[in-house]
Design an enzyme around this catalytic site. Structure first.
Site, PDB file in Angstrom:
ATOM      1  N   ASP A   1      -9.367  -2.441   1.866  1.00  0.00           N
ATOM      2  CA  ASP A   1      -8.272  -2.203   2.815  1.00  0.00           C
ATOM      3  C   ASP A   1      -7.467  -3.455   3.148  1.00  0.00           C
ATOM      4  OD1 ASP A   1     -10.387  -3.251   4.416  1.00  0.00           O
ATOM      5  OD2 ASP A   1      -9.649  -2.185   6.174  1.00  0.00           O
TER       6      ASP A   1
ATOM      7  N   ASN B   1      -5.682  -4.804   0.028  1.00  0.00           N
ATOM      8  CA  ASN B   1      -4.497  -4.023  -0.311  1.00  0.00           C
ATOM      9  C   ASN B   1      -3.309  -4.445   0.537  1.00  0.00           C
ATOM     10  OD1 ASN B   1      -6.254  -2.571  -1.978  1.00  0.00           O
ATOM     11  ND2 ASN B   1      -6.525  -0.925  -0.482  1.00  0.00           N
TER      12      ASN B   1
ATOM     13  N   ARG C   1     -22.159  -1.449  -1.819  1.00  0.00           N
ATOM     14  CA  ARG C   1     -21.764  -2.765  -1.304  1.00  0.00           C
ATOM     15  C   ARG C   1     -22.708  -3.304  -0.223  1.00  0.00           C
ATOM     16  NH1 ARG C   1     -16.087  -1.429   1.797  1.00  0.00           N
ATOM     17  NH2 ARG C   1     -16.796   0.215   3.175  1.00  0.00           N
TER      18      ARG C   1
ATOM     19  N   LYS D   1      -0.439   5.830  12.763  1.00  0.00           N
ATOM     20  CA  LYS D   1      -0.198   6.360  11.424  1.00  0.00           C
ATOM     21  C   LYS D   1      -0.745   7.780  11.344  1.00  0.00           C
ATOM     22  CE  LYS D   1      -2.386   2.757   9.793  1.00  0.00           C
ATOM     23  NZ  LYS D   1      -3.060   1.853   8.827  1.00  0.00           N
TER      24      LYS D   1
ATOM     25  N   ASP E   1      -2.842   1.308   4.062  1.00  0.00           N
ATOM     26  CA  ASP E   1      -2.831  -0.144   3.878  1.00  0.00           C
ATOM     27  C   ASP E   1      -1.448  -0.632   3.463  1.00  0.00           C
ATOM     28  OD1 ASP E   1      -5.586   0.122   4.290  1.00  0.00           O
ATOM     29  OD2 ASP E   1      -5.990   0.222   2.135  1.00  0.00           O
TER      30      ASP E   1
END
Length: 297
Positions: free
Chosen positions: A16, A19, A91, A212, A250
């Site tokens: 994120d 980007n 991860r 958003k 992003d």
């Protein structure tokens, strides 16, 4: 992180904040905005490939740490015909999680030297760090703000990384230092439940909030700490064929920040964010080819 996506699978990279940094770097070159990125990578060939690719995008990588016996995180993206995506992560031991684990980091040194005007972090920036590392990041926000710097926070929430209760606790630690809050509405509801997002951010001290809402108009609220705050809606660009919604939020953040940091109005900046996001979702993967956004650069 290393990104595996598409049919057949192809290897790229994303994440994120990365980007946003990359798209901001592309837009920022004509606006005289310099972008640095802080994370940790391994000393393997894939990590070197990623670092080289970022440098080719004019991202300053002085803040990147290279750690022995660590590798980048990995995620696989499955995309539905509608463009909606599902993520599968590997991860737990990624290098980025250990950025603050040993010694004084390049980011701490840079903040001590007051090298940056704006510090951008996300909910994922917090989520992947150990508790003591989260605390270090908060101290950097304190120093940065005390030196006159601004903080931008994107609330990106991933339930695979932590619980809503954990996220809410740490968001409360961050929000008092945030100047611009970029809030994905769905993520906010997962963390806080129902509530007035703008009012909450204002009460914590933010002066500017952008909510958003995907293909719906975003909400932009400015001058929240004044007697006359301004709130408006800015329509998203219509897209007939959505290929992949990865990095939609992003890239919007990058467009919005490119506008605001170069002196444009909040409305014009939101329009720039929508324009970039509309282009990005018509291509596969988080990072689209530079030539796909030539007109914006």
């Amino acid at each position: 992180m290393v990104e595996l996506s598409g049919q057949p699978l192809r290897r790229t990279f994303g994440g994120d904040t990365l980007n946003t940094a990359l798209y901001l770097s592309r837009l920022g070159r004509s606006r005289r905005l310099d972008v640095s990125y802080a994370t940790a990578l391994g000393k393997d060939n894939i990590s070197q490939d990623m670092l080289t690719a970022w440098q080719e995008e004019y991202i300053d990588t002085r803040l990147v740490r290279r750690l022995d016996e660590k590798l980048p995180g990995l995620y696989l993206v499955e995309t539905e015909p509608s463009g909606e995506r599902h993520f599968h992560y590997w991860r737990n031991d990624s290098a980025a999680k250990f950025y603050f684990a040993t010694g004084v980091t390049p980011l701490e040194q840079a903040i001590d030297n007051n090298e940056f005007d704006v510090l951008y972090i996300s909910g994922i920036s917090l989520a992947i760090l150990a508790e003591d590392a989260k605390a270090i990041l908060i101290t950097l926000l304190v120093k940065h703000k005390a030196a006159g710097g601004k903080v931008v926070f994107d609330n990106n929430f991933r339930p695979q990384l932590w619980t809503a209760k954990q996220a809410q606790y740490w968001y409360k630690q961050v929000l008092p230092f945030v100047d611009i809050a970029l809030i994905t509405e769905d993520d906010d509801q997962k963390v806080w439940g129902e509530g007035d997002v703008i009012e909450r951010c204002r009460d914590y001290g933010s002066d500017e909030v952008v909510i958003k809402r995907g293909s719906q108009p975003c909400l932009v609220a400015t001058d929240l700490q004044s007697e006359h705050p301004v709130t408006s809606e800015v329509a998203a660009n219509p897209v007939q064929t959505v290929i992949d919604t990865c990095a939609a939020g992003d890239s919007f953040a990058a467009g919005y920040l490119a506008g605001r940091l170069s002196g444009e109005t909040a409305t014009a900046s939101a329009e720039l964010g929508h324009q970039l996001a509309a282009i990005v979702i018509q291509h596969p993967g988080a990072i689209i080819p530079p030539e796909a956004m030539t007109e914006m650069m």
